[in-house]
Structures are given as C-alpha cells and as structure tokens.
Design a protein around this motif. Structure first.
Motif, PDB file in Angstrom:
ATOM      1  N   VAL A  66       0.781  -1.099  -0.046  1.00 25.06           N
ATOM      2  CA  VAL A  66      -0.065  -0.096   0.164  1.00 25.06           C
ATOM      3  C   VAL A  66       0.897   1.155   0.003  1.00 25.06           C
ATOM      4  O   VAL A  66       2.029   1.110   0.478  1.00 25.06           O
ATOM      5  CB  VAL A  66      -1.159  -0.039   1.213  1.00 25.06           C
ATOM      6  N   ARG A  87      -1.576  -0.011  -6.747  1.00 23.73           N
ATOM      7  CA  ARG A  87      -1.790  -0.288  -5.138  1.00 23.73           C
ATOM      8  C   ARG A  87      -2.728   0.731  -4.788  1.00 23.73           C
ATOM      9  O   ARG A  87      -2.739   1.718  -5.384  1.00 23.73           O
ATOM     10  CB  ARG A  87      -0.529  -0.138  -4.600  1.00 23.73           C
ATOM     11  N   ASP A  88      -3.546   0.440  -3.789  1.00 28.58           N
ATOM     12  CA  ASP A  88      -4.220   1.538  -3.061  1.00 28.58           C
ATOM     13  C   ASP A  88      -3.366   2.443  -2.440  1.00 28.58           C
ATOM     14  O   ASP A  88      -2.405   2.482  -1.823  1.00 28.58           O
ATOM     15  CB  ASP A  88      -4.857   0.818  -1.888  1.00 28.58           C
ATOM     16  N   ILE A 107      -4.541   0.165   7.455  1.00 21.00           N
ATOM     17  CA  ILE A 107      -3.500  -0.656   7.211  1.00 21.00           C
ATOM     18  C   ILE A 107      -3.363  -1.951   7.955  1.00 21.00           C
ATOM     19  O   ILE A 107      -3.375  -2.017   8.935  1.00 21.00           O
ATOM     20  CB  ILE A 107      -2.184   0.241   7.297  1.00 21.00           C
TER      21      ILE A 107
END
Length: 193
Positions: A66, A87-88, A107
């Motif tokens: 992330v 990716r986020d 996360i």
C-alpha cells in the motif's frame, strides 16, 4: 525524467517561486517549489508519478502492499504513485498536530508501505508519518518524493528515492542573509505554527 525535464514541469506550471518563504521545517529560503501547482494538471501529475516510480528499484516496488502519504502535500502525488503501481493509496492527517489515519482508512498489520511525499527538506514530516504507520502495525520499507531539498543529506531511517535532489539554500530564522531578510516572508506550507 532528467533534472531539466522535472524543472521544466515546475516552470511551465508556475510552481518554481522566488521570494522569501518560511518552509514547513521552520527554515527560510529564497525559493519554493509549489508542488500543488505542478500537480494540478492530471497529465503532468501522472508523468511525475510514473517517473518517481521508475526511480524505485524493482525489488522494492514488488514488496509494496500500500502507498501512504502525509496530508496535505503528499495526497495528490501519493494517489498518482498508487495508480502507477496498481496499489491502494491513502493519506495521514494531523487534526490535532500528530499524524493519524482517518476517513475509514486502515492498514493491515504487517503491511509493507511506501511513503510518498511531494517535497522533503529536513524529513520531519516524513519521520512523523513513518512513526504513524508503525503505530498501525505496518512497516514503511521506503519513501519516495518528487523533490529532495536536502540534496541527499536527509536521514529518514528507510531508503529514500527522490525524483530530483535540489540544493536551494535554507537558513535558520536568526541567520538570514540581509537580502532575504529585506523581503516580506510568506508561509506557503501546510504545517501549522
């Protein structure tokens, strides 16, 4: 992107400013790179993000789960880096002075994080953001940025991959050159006094 190409993007958008600026670090400078202006054009932001990502070693990129960036300056470039990497991307805010995830962001514990900044000068905001990610149980394994104003001297505690390192001089408030001291100071950054 070459150094000249990166600076051309800043000049084309009116994002390379001259005057007397109080930086987020508390230091003063005769130059300011207004990344919000250079990133306001989505195509330009995408080009810069792709160039930033290209500068990160492939073995590091492969580990990233992330992308996280500190608000305000890192939000746009962080989002674009996340897009370029597939990716986020989320961001940290400091509503009471220290960075936290908000807005339902979370996360996963043990996640490998790429921290993304627009400009790094002393690294204070970056280190605070890295500590916030650690409090979430994740690990920042690298940081990238568009601009490193420390010209390679900053220590973030993780590998750092800036697109461009620039050595615009900065000064402590009590050590301003006379010519700079005569110019009215402006504070364009996001850190509260």
């Amino acid at each position: 992107m070459t150094e000249d190409e990166v600076l051309a993007e800043f000049r084309a958008s009116g994002a390379l400013l001259e005057g007397h600026f109080k930086l987020s670090s508390g230091r003063h400078s005769g130059h300011y790179l207004q990344c919000a202006r250079v990133l306001m054009n989505p195509a330009r932001a995408a080009r810069l993000a792709e160039a930033v990502v290209a500068g990160i070693p492939a073995d590091v990129r492969e580990q990233i789960d992330v992308v996280v960036s500190p608000a305000m300056g890192g939000i746009i470039i962080g989002h674009e880096v996340g897009r370029a990497m597939g990716r986020d991307a989320m961001f940290l805010e400091r509503p009471e002075g220290s960075f936290h995830l908000r807005r339902g962001f979370a996360i996963a514990p043990g996640a490998k994080v790429l921290m993304v900044e627009d400009v790094v000068t002393t690294g204070l905001s970056s280190r605070e953001a890295i500590a916030a990610v650690a409090r979430e149980g994740a690990e920042v394994i690298a940081e990238c940025a568009i601009i490193d104003r420390s010209c390679g001297s900053v220590d973030l505690g993780v590998p750092f991959y800036p697109l461009l390192a620039i050595d615009f001089p900065t000064y402590a408030p009590d050590s301003l050159p006379e010519a700079l001291a005569r110019i009215e100071v402006t504070k364009p950054g996001s850190r509260k006094e």
